[in-house]
Design a protein around this motif. Structure first.
Motif, PDB file in Angstrom:
ATOM      1  N   UNK A 214       1.053   5.485  11.034  1.00  0.00           N
ATOM      2  CA  UNK A 214       0.280   5.058   9.872  1.00  0.00           C
ATOM      3  C   UNK A 214       0.011   3.555   9.835  1.00  0.00           C
ATOM      4  N   UNK A 215       0.707   2.773  10.648  1.00  0.00           N
ATOM      5  CA  UNK A 215       0.666   1.326  10.497  1.00  0.00           C
ATOM      6  C   UNK A 215       0.032   0.586  11.670  1.00  0.00           C
ATOM      7  N   UNK A 216      -0.719   1.288  12.494  1.00  0.00           N
ATOM      8  CA  UNK A 216      -1.442   0.603  13.563  1.00  0.00           C
ATOM      9  C   UNK A 216      -2.501  -0.327  12.943  1.00  0.00           C
ATOM     10  N   UNK A 217      -2.835  -1.383  13.662  1.00  0.00           N
ATOM     11  CA  UNK A 217      -3.785  -2.352  13.112  1.00  0.00           C
ATOM     12  C   UNK A 217      -5.124  -1.685  12.805  1.00  0.00           C
TER      13      UNK A 217
ATOM     14  N   UNK B 238       5.913  10.296  -0.692  1.00  0.00           N
ATOM     15  CA  UNK B 238       5.554   8.875  -0.666  1.00  0.00           C
ATOM     16  C   UNK B 238       5.849   8.294   0.710  1.00  0.00           C
ATOM     17  N   UNK B 239       4.891   7.566   1.241  1.00  0.00           N
ATOM     18  CA  UNK B 239       5.142   6.723   2.418  1.00  0.00           C
ATOM     19  C   UNK B 239       4.377   5.429   2.225  1.00  0.00           C
ATOM     20  N   UNK B 240       4.597   4.461   3.093  1.00  0.00           N
ATOM     21  CA  UNK B 240       4.027   3.130   2.908  1.00  0.00           C
ATOM     22  C   UNK B 240       3.181   2.743   4.118  1.00  0.00           C
TER      23      UNK B 240
ATOM     24  N   UNK C  99       2.823  -3.821  -8.908  1.00  0.00           N
ATOM     25  CA  UNK C  99       2.337  -5.110  -9.385  1.00  0.00           C
ATOM     26  C   UNK C  99       0.816  -5.154  -9.304  1.00  0.00           C
ATOM     27  N   UNK C 100       0.179  -6.011 -10.107  1.00  0.00           N
ATOM     28  CA  UNK C 100      -1.269  -6.147 -10.019  1.00  0.00           C
ATOM     29  C   UNK C 100      -1.717  -6.448  -8.588  1.00  0.00           C
ATOM     30  N   UNK C 101      -2.710  -5.703  -8.140  1.00  0.00           N
ATOM     31  CA  UNK C 101      -3.202  -5.840  -6.774  1.00  0.00           C
ATOM     32  C   UNK C 101      -2.601  -4.864  -5.789  1.00  0.00           C
ATOM     33  N   UNK C 102      -1.519  -4.186  -6.165  1.00  0.00           N
ATOM     34  CA  UNK C 102      -0.996  -3.133  -5.293  1.00  0.00           C
ATOM     35  C   UNK C 102      -1.996  -1.981  -5.224  1.00  0.00           C
ATOM     36  N   UNK C 103      -1.940  -1.244  -4.122  1.00  0.00           N
ATOM     37  CA  UNK C 103      -2.881  -0.140  -3.882  1.00  0.00           C
ATOM     38  C   UNK C 103      -2.100   1.145  -3.656  1.00  0.00           C
ATOM     39  N   UNK C 104      -2.586   2.236  -4.233  1.00  0.00           N
ATOM     40  CA  UNK C 104      -2.035   3.567  -3.966  1.00  0.00           C
ATOM     41  C   UNK C 104      -3.136   4.426  -3.373  1.00  0.00           C
TER      42      UNK C 104
ATOM     43  N   UNK D  54       0.867  -1.167   0.000  1.00  0.00           N
ATOM     44  CA  UNK D  54       0.000   0.000   0.000  1.00  0.00           C
ATOM     45  C   UNK D  54       0.910   1.225   0.000  1.00  0.00           C
ATOM     46  N   UNK D  55       0.929   1.923  -1.116  1.00  0.00           N
ATOM     47  CA  UNK D  55       1.729   3.130  -1.275  1.00  0.00           C
ATOM     48  C   UNK D  55       0.821   4.328  -1.021  1.00  0.00           C
ATOM     49  N   UNK D  56       1.290   5.298  -0.266  1.00  0.00           N
ATOM     50  CA  UNK D  56       0.460   6.448   0.091  1.00  0.00           C
ATOM     51  C   UNK D  56       1.135   7.749  -0.343  1.00  0.00           C
ATOM     52  N   UNK D  57       0.318   8.706  -0.726  1.00  0.00           N
ATOM     53  CA  UNK D  57       0.793  10.024  -1.139  1.00  0.00           C
ATOM     54  C   UNK D  57       0.349  11.041  -0.097  1.00  0.00           C
ATOM     55  N   UNK D  58       1.302  11.732   0.506  1.00  0.00           N
ATOM     56  CA  UNK D  58       1.006  12.718   1.530  1.00  0.00           C
ATOM     57  C   UNK D  58       0.839  14.109   0.961  1.00  0.00           C
ATOM     58  N   UNK D  59       0.000  14.907   1.619  1.00  0.00           N
ATOM     59  CA  UNK D  59      -0.198  16.322   1.259  1.00  0.00           C
ATOM     60  C   UNK D  59      -0.458  16.502  -0.236  1.00  0.00           C
TER      61      UNK D  59
END
Length: 285
Positions: free
Chosen positions: A177-180, A100-102, A238-243, A76-81
């Motif tokens: 960002x990574x708490x359950x 970018x953060x993950x 890759x297929x199935x990755x999320x942004x 899961x790739x995330x875009x900040x601001x």
């Protein structure tokens, strides 16, 4: 198409929401909604044909849990601001390049699953986001056209964040960002053909019935095509990755003191035009 996965945690089955709002079982056609399926044009064509023919069996949706619409997410790739109005409300300079953060894939839960407030949290925050789901292996993409061709579809994401962990506890953003349970996703994966312009979507979030975020993806600093192209310069998608493509204005961190951070017992609801709606009750971890 609106693809989704329904059932108890770990035992979800693939399904489709048809044009009349009837839930249809896909388990006789495909084993799951995952990267393997999203990269298989023939399998997707079979689903479309079966949906058009009316041959897919109906499922009783009453009491049926909706899981995350994609299984086996690699990253899961995330875009900040990434929204002009969000950068302004937080007092941050407009980024010159995407930030970018993950998030770990195990933060992903269903759209209506419980969100857990971490132990010791005082600044758990909400962020409604447009999620892009990748359908083709993408590396060093050269154009917006190539980037959009790599997109399988779109979904609603909730990038839950703990601001004190994120900003005040040292290191990068990972702690906050990574708490359950910090990435509810869904209810649907809406295939890209049903979203002709990802920069023209209304995006909203409520806390305890009060509208907090009411924006549009037109406010994105870096639009979807640029985000996918840019990320592919630094990592293979890759297929199935999320942004997760960022959040508009209205988060708790951007509001006056005392900032209304989330607490156990709160209810968050969020939606994006055409992509469905989420609802989470918050409980203590």
């Amino acid at each position: 198409m609106k693809l989704l996965r329904v059932g108890t945690v770990g035992a979800e089955r693939p399904a489709l929401l048809d044009e009349t709002g009837v839930l249809r079982d896909l388990s006789g056609l495909v084993p799951d909604i995952n990267g393997t399926l999203l990269a298989d044009d023939e399998a997707l064509a079979r689903i479309r044909a079966a949906a058009a023919s009316g041959e897919l069996p109906a499922l009783d949706a009453s009491g049926l849990r909706t899981g995350a619409p994609v299984a086996g997410i690699g990253k899961v790739v995330c875009i900040g601001l990434n929204y002009h109005d969000h950068a302004r409300e937080t007092g941050a300079a407009t980024p010159e390049e995407p930030i970018i953060f993950m998030k770990a894939p195990d933060t992903v839960v269903g759209p209506d699953d419980t969100v857990l407030v971490p132990r010791g949290s005082e600044k758990t925050d909400w962020e409604v986001e447009l999620a892009v789901v990748i359908g083709r292996t993408a590396r060093y993409l050269e154009s917006d056209e190539q980037a959009l061709a790599a997109v399988a579809g779109y979904a609603v994401a909730h990038d839950v964040s703990e601001r004190a962990f994120q900003i005040e506890r040292g290191g990068q953003w990972d702690k906050g960002k990574n708490c359950e349970t910090f990435n509810p996703l869904g209810p649907w994966l809406v295939t890209a053909d049903e979203v002709p312009d990802p920069q023209a979507l209304g995006i909203r979030l409520w806390v305890n019935g009060e509208l907090k975020q009411d924006g549009t993806t037109a406010e994105q600093i870096f639009p979807v095509a640029e985000v996918v192209r840019y990320v592919s310069q630094f990592m293979t998608l890759y297929p199935g990755d999320v942004i997760n493509t960022g959040t508009p204005a209205g988060v708790a961190m951007g509001q006056p003191e005392p900032k209304p951070y989330l607490r156990a017992g709160d209810v968050v609801e969020l939606e994006i035009d055409g992509l469905g709606r989420q609802r989470q009750e918050l409980k203590p971890a």
